[in-house]
Scaffold this active site. Structure first.
Site, PDB file in Angstrom:
ATOM      1  N   LYS A 252      -3.688   7.981   2.801  1.00 21.67           N
ATOM      2  CA  LYS A 252      -2.462   7.899   3.630  1.00 21.67           C
ATOM      3  C   LYS A 252      -1.334   7.271   2.803  1.00 21.67           C
ATOM      4  O   LYS A 252      -0.228   7.794   2.754  1.00 21.67           O
ATOM      5  CB  LYS A 252      -2.736   7.035   4.850  1.00 21.67           C
ATOM      6  N   ASN A 253      -1.625   6.182   2.112  1.00 18.74           N
ATOM      7  CA  ASN A 253      -0.562   5.441   1.420  1.00 18.74           C
ATOM      8  C   ASN A 253      -0.092   6.108   0.147  1.00 18.74           C
ATOM      9  O   ASN A 253       0.947   5.752  -0.393  1.00 18.74           O
ATOM     10  CB  ASN A 253      -1.005   3.993   1.147  1.00 18.74           C
TER      11      ASN A 253
ATOM     12  N   CYS B 271       6.106  -6.081  11.591  1.00 17.09           N
ATOM     13  CA  CYS B 271       4.953  -5.550  12.334  1.00 17.09           C
ATOM     14  C   CYS B 271       4.002  -6.742  12.513  1.00 17.09           C
ATOM     15  O   CYS B 271       4.314  -7.867  12.139  1.00 17.09           O
ATOM     16  CB  CYS B 271       4.296  -4.409  11.574  1.00 17.09           C
TER      17      CYS B 271
ATOM     18  N   ARG C 170       7.991  -8.220   6.853  1.00 11.03           N
ATOM     19  CA  ARG C 170       8.096  -6.976   6.080  1.00 11.03           C
ATOM     20  C   ARG C 170       9.564  -6.666   5.696  1.00 11.03           C
ATOM     21  O   ARG C 170      10.101  -5.629   6.043  1.00 11.03           O
ATOM     22  CB  ARG C 170       7.495  -5.785   6.821  1.00 11.03           C
TER      23      ARG C 170
ATOM     24  N   ASP D 272      -5.469  -4.799   1.979  1.00  6.73           N
ATOM     25  CA  ASP D 272      -5.905  -3.898   3.057  1.00  6.73           C
ATOM     26  C   ASP D 272      -7.412  -3.938   3.255  1.00  6.73           C
ATOM     27  O   ASP D 272      -7.912  -3.386   4.233  1.00  6.73           O
ATOM     28  CB  ASP D 272      -5.473  -2.455   2.762  1.00  6.73           C
TER      29      ASP D 272
ATOM     30  N   ARG E  32      -4.122   5.071  12.732  1.00  5.48           N
ATOM     31  CA  ARG E  32      -3.037   5.203  11.742  1.00  5.48           C
ATOM     32  C   ARG E  32      -3.609   5.378  10.338  1.00  5.48           C
ATOM     33  O   ARG E  32      -2.959   5.949   9.474  1.00  5.48           O
ATOM     34  CB  ARG E  32      -2.145   3.955  11.730  1.00  5.48           C
TER      35      ARG E  32
HETATM   36  C1  EPZ Z   1       2.194  -0.944   1.140  1.00  9.03           C
HETATM   37  O1  EPZ Z   1       3.102  -1.598   2.017  1.00  9.03           O
HETATM   38  C2  EPZ Z   1       1.131  -0.348   2.042  1.00  9.03           C
HETATM   39  N1  EPZ Z   1       1.754   0.596   2.968  1.00  9.03           N
HETATM   40  C3  EPZ Z   1       0.423  -1.448   2.831  1.00  9.03           C
HETATM   41  O2  EPZ Z   1      -0.632  -0.842   3.556  1.00  9.03           O
HETATM   42  C4  EPZ Z   1      -0.191  -2.438   1.839  1.00  9.03           C
HETATM   43  O3  EPZ Z   1      -0.796  -3.485   2.559  1.00  9.03           O
HETATM   44  C5  EPZ Z   1       0.902  -2.988   0.933  1.00  9.03           C
HETATM   45  O4  EPZ Z   1       1.564  -1.892   0.254  1.00  9.03           O
HETATM   46  C6  EPZ Z   1       0.355  -3.921  -0.138  1.00  9.03           C
HETATM   47  O5  EPZ Z   1      -0.595  -3.269  -0.900  1.00  9.03           O
HETATM   48  C7  EPZ Z   1       2.081   1.833   2.524  1.00  9.03           C
HETATM   49  O6  EPZ Z   1       1.868   2.176   1.376  1.00  9.03           O
HETATM   50  C8  EPZ Z   1       2.684   2.761   3.524  1.00  9.03           C
HETATM   51  P1  EPZ Z   1       4.742  -4.352  -0.316  1.00  9.03           P
HETATM   52  P2  EPZ Z   1       4.499  -2.147   1.427  1.00  9.03           P
HETATM   53  O7  EPZ Z   1       6.171  -3.960  -0.378  1.00  9.03           O
HETATM   54  O8  EPZ Z   1       4.981  -1.272   0.348  1.00  9.03           O
HETATM   55  C9  EPZ Z   1       6.934  -8.427   0.599  1.00  9.03           C
HETATM   56  C10 EPZ Z   1      -1.976  -0.410   5.381  1.00  9.03           C
HETATM   57  O9  EPZ Z   1      -2.770  -1.147   5.969  1.00  9.03           O
HETATM   58  N2  EPZ Z   1       8.179  -7.665   0.388  1.00  9.03           N
HETATM   59  O10 EPZ Z   1       3.910  -4.270  -1.558  1.00  9.03           O
HETATM   60  O11 EPZ Z   1       5.371  -2.412   2.588  1.00  9.03           O
HETATM   61  C11 EPZ Z   1       6.201  -7.996   1.870  1.00  9.03           C
HETATM   62  O12 EPZ Z   1       6.728  -8.650   3.000  1.00  9.03           O
HETATM   63  C12 EPZ Z   1      -0.616  -0.915   4.990  1.00  9.03           C
HETATM   64  O13 EPZ Z   1      -2.232   0.766   5.003  1.00  9.03           O
HETATM   65  C13 EPZ Z   1       9.395  -8.350   0.371  1.00  9.03           C
HETATM   66  O14 EPZ Z   1       9.432  -9.559   0.549  1.00  9.03           O
HETATM   67  O15 EPZ Z   1       4.010  -3.529   0.810  1.00  9.03           O
HETATM   68  C14 EPZ Z   1       4.789  -8.400   1.570  1.00  9.03           C
HETATM   69  O16 EPZ Z   1       4.632  -9.774   1.855  1.00  9.03           O
HETATM   70  C15 EPZ Z   1      -0.345  -2.295   5.544  1.00  9.03           C
HETATM   71  N3  EPZ Z   1      10.531  -7.642   0.188  1.00  9.03           N
HETATM   72  C16 EPZ Z   1       4.662  -8.169   0.063  1.00  9.03           C
HETATM   73  O17 EPZ Z   1       6.005  -8.121  -0.449  1.00  9.03           O
HETATM   74  C17 EPZ Z   1      10.535  -6.277   0.002  1.00  9.03           C
HETATM   75  O18 EPZ Z   1      11.624  -5.690  -0.190  1.00  9.03           O
HETATM   76  C18 EPZ Z   1       3.965  -6.864  -0.293  1.00  9.03           C
HETATM   77  O19 EPZ Z   1       4.674  -5.830   0.317  1.00  9.03           O
HETATM   78  C19 EPZ Z   1       9.297  -5.603   0.028  1.00  9.03           C
HETATM   79  C20 EPZ Z   1       8.128  -6.309   0.216  1.00  9.03           C
END
Ligand code: EPZ
Length: 421
Positions: free
Chosen positions: A22-23, A116, A121, A305, A397
């Protein structure tokens, strides 16, 4: 709302085939906005988030067909640059359309994705990167408005190796003439799969020894034919399901090297792991599950995850285990539900301290997010008796045919919709 009824206490045995990730699929679907040429994407899992993404692409003007895992995206009417709120609120990854729309039309209006269950996020890293490339960023009435006359190549050092920001900025830079360098990027397999898809469209992307992503922007990109990589999180979830029920489970059509650190920890926990080219088999080696301490981290560290499913396993260990969630600020909602099933867990800030118990006891529990929901199902598979897991729309999801796959492995699990009971 649907729920799962689980008659637990049975060891899982057998083989399960893993589908596309999915991701990995979500950003690749967004990348189709970078071209008017037809794009064919194979092994796209039939999940709620994919259906939402199809609606977004159609809303923007693309013609999309989805049949038996193959998704065909073609040009339709002139693309819009505005995404409706009712779609973005269902899936924060909708924000990944910003990069392609900005690159093609120098404008994008995207509702600011809400938080969420697992955290606020924010998308500040995405926005800072777009600003570095010359976009004006305005947040107004809940929308992010990105606008510019011209985008410029830039050197962007991400403050955190955000998966989404890496993908969003990379897609944007593919159509910005000149050399853009992204540093401190995410190295998750889903980023590598997107790079493969973008290169098949004609994008010029390389990674150097420091792990930086270097993009030579083009004036336009062609179509693609791409097959989505296997889902490493589903792989890890089924492997842990085999471990926690002390069964004998083989996961096929997966990419073992994407789950290396999980396999290391499972060996440390006392399991026998056999690994082939595209399969992994797990069986118990010791009588008791040995306690293991983990910290979630960006890839190749322990995947956030898989933190929830792994916690379910540690609830049955013979000792004390500590799990710290270092990626998201609120990703322990499954812990109190596991405690309702007899687990012994105390939470101190971002660390869960777990004292192993003999087994879970059956109960009615509630999912709050997709991985936490999967963790509760795994606990239900162990508890002797009947457990119910509610709000399984979260699980839908991220897990395709979840109850069918578990049933194939010998579980007694069925989906019921209490509304019709
Ligand atoms: C991706 O989310 C995945 N989702 C998430 O999977 C996964 O948990 C996550 O990466 C980490 O591996 C998809 O790919 C659709 P991040 P993403 O940006 O890209 C902070 C699932 O269960 N952050 O790497 O949103 C954020 O708050 C989902 O399949 C900022 O602060 O994750 C978090 O604490 C859940 N500012 C950390 O970084 C930003 O601009 C990691 O987030 C972006 C992120």
């Amino acid at each position: 709302m649907d729920k799962f009824i689980i008659h637990g206490g049975r060891k899982l045995k057998g083989t399960v085939e893993i589908g596309g990730s999915k991701n990995a699929a979500l950003p690749i679907l967004m990348a189709t906005l970078l071209t008017d040429e037809p794009c064919i994407i194979n092994r796209v899992p039939d999940l709620r988030d994919i259906r939402t993404t199809i609606k977004i692409l159609q809303e923007l003007g693309k013609k999309v067909e989805y049949d038996a895992g193959t998704l065909t995206v073609k040009a339709g009417r002139k693309l819009k640059t505005e995404v409706p709120y009712d779609l973005v609120k269902q899936m924060r990854a909708s924000f990944w359309v910003a990069g392609p729309l900005l690159a093609r039309f120098k404008k994008a209006v995207i509702p600011l994705p809400g938080g969420c269950a697992i955290g606020v996020r924010p998308v500040d890293i995405h926005l800072k990167g777009f600003e570095k490339m010359g976009a004006k960023v305005l947040v107004q009435n809940g929308n992010v408005i990105l606008k510019t006359r011209k985008l410029n190549p830039a050197k962007i050092i991400l403050s955190f190796p955000s998966v989404g920001a890496t993908q969003n900025l990379m897609m944007c830079a593919c159509l910005v003439k000149g050399r853009t360098v992204l540093e401190n990027v995410a190295r998750e397999p889903e980023v590598s799969d997107l790079i493969k898809a973008l290169k098949s469209m004609g994008a010029e992307i390389t990674q150097d020894a420091k792990g930086r992503i270097i993009i030579e922007g083009k004036s336009e990109l062609g179509g693609m034919e791409h097959t989505v990589a296997a889902d490493r999180i589903q792989t890890g979830t089924y492997i842990i399901a085999g471990a926690v029920t002390r069964g004998d489970v083989t996961v096929k059509d997966c990419i073992p090297e994407d789950n290396e650190i999980l396999l290391d920890y499972l060996k440390e926990a006392g399991f026998d792991l056999q690994v082939g080219e595209d399969w992994i088999r797990i069986k118990p080696k010791c009588k008791k599950i040995k306690p293991v301490n983990i910290k979630t981290a960006p890839f190749p560290g322990f995947a956030t995850d898989l933190q929830a499913p792994f916690m379910t396993l540690m609830c049955l260990c013979g000792g004390q285990s500590e799990i710290s969630e270092d990626i998201f600020e609120n990703r322990f909602m499954h812990a109190p539900e596991l405690v309702r099933m007899g687990a012994n867990i105390t939470i101190e800030r971002n660390t869960a301290k777990i004292t192993g118990v003999k087994n879970f006891s059956p109960a009615v529990v509630m999912s709050s997010d997709l991985r936490g929901g999967a963790a509760l199902v795994l606990a239900g598979l162990c508890a002797k008796g009947v457990s119910e897991v509610e709000r399984i729309y979260h699980i839908d999801r991220g897990y395709e045919h979840f109850e069918d796959n578990l049933t194939k492995l010998g579980a007694k699990i069925k989906r019921v919709n209490p509304v019709t009971q």
